[in-house]
Design a protein around this motif. Structure first.
Motif, PDB file in Angstrom:
ATOM      1  N   THR A 132       0.536  -1.180  -0.023  1.00  0.00           N
ATOM      2  CA  THR A 132       0.628   0.054   0.118  1.00  0.00           C
ATOM      3  C   THR A 132       1.061   1.707  -0.074  1.00  0.00           C
ATOM      4  N   VAL A 133       1.924   1.663   0.973  1.00  0.00           N
ATOM      5  CA  VAL A 133       2.654   2.244   0.379  1.00  0.00           C
ATOM      6  C   VAL A 133       3.718   2.722  -0.031  1.00  0.00           C
ATOM      7  N   LEU A 134       4.395   1.260  -1.241  1.00  0.00           N
ATOM      8  CA  LEU A 134       4.540   1.591  -2.125  1.00  0.00           C
ATOM      9  C   LEU A 134       3.533   1.943  -3.466  1.00  0.00           C
ATOM     10  N   ARG A 158       8.555   5.684   7.625  1.00  0.00           N
ATOM     11  CA  ARG A 158       7.876   5.518   8.785  1.00  0.00           C
ATOM     12  C   ARG A 158       6.297   5.512   8.395  1.00  0.00           C
ATOM     13  N   LEU A 159       5.819   5.095   6.941  1.00  0.00           N
ATOM     14  CA  LEU A 159       5.128   4.432   6.769  1.00  0.00           C
ATOM     15  C   LEU A 159       5.022   3.140   6.866  1.00  0.00           C
ATOM     16  N   ARG A 219      -1.144   6.489   9.891  1.00  0.00           N
ATOM     17  CA  ARG A 219      -1.853   6.751   9.041  1.00  0.00           C
ATOM     18  C   ARG A 219      -1.818   6.506   7.576  1.00  0.00           C
ATOM     19  N   ASP A 220      -3.206   6.464   6.774  1.00  0.00           N
ATOM     20  CA  ASP A 220      -3.505   6.356   5.181  1.00  0.00           C
ATOM     21  C   ASP A 220      -1.906   6.955   4.480  1.00  0.00           C
ATOM     22  N   GLY A 237       0.432  11.987  -0.039  1.00  0.00           N
ATOM     23  CA  GLY A 237      -0.136  13.513  -1.340  1.00  0.00           C
ATOM     24  C   GLY A 237       0.089  14.344  -0.181  1.00  0.00           C
ATOM     25  N   GLN A 238      -0.134  14.493   1.064  1.00  0.00           N
ATOM     26  CA  GLN A 238       0.187  16.012   1.978  1.00  0.00           C
ATOM     27  C   GLN A 238       1.621  15.901   1.602  1.00  0.00           C
TER      28      GLN A 238
END
Length: 93
Positions: free
Chosen positions: A28-30, A63-64, A71-72, A78-79
């Motif tokens: 998901t992070v990738l 970190r994700l 967090r998502d 994106g942010q």
């Protein structure tokens, strides 16, 4: 009767077992990281992304991935892309 995608997932689970949540998170992070980099490319019209922007994205993705930031990933990266590009552009001006 089970739908085709549901049946496919069921067969995969039967063959190799259920998915690993940590591995799912990495994937998901990738995907989110790639989407953020694509947005930067589309926004700036350049490739690769500016070094400082790519570095901030990579740090956030790390970190994700490791769970430090729960967090998502799509929202965070994106942010981060928006913020990093704004900082880069203001420094260049």
């Amino acid at each position: 009767m089970t739908s085709s995608p549901a049946r496919a997932h069921q067969l995969v689970d039967e063959l190799i077992g259920p998915t690993d949540p940590a591995a799912d998170r990495v994937v998901t992070v990738l995907h989110a990281h790639a989407a953020a980099l694509a947005w930067i490319r589309d926004t700036t019209g350049t490739y690769p992304a500016p070094h400082a922007v790519a570095h901030r994205l990579a740090a956030a993705a790390d970190r994700l991935r490791d769970g430090t930031d729960p967090r998502d990933p799509a929202a965070v990266l994106g942010q981060t892309a928006v913020d990093a590009l704004a900082v880069h552009r203001s420094a260049a001006a």
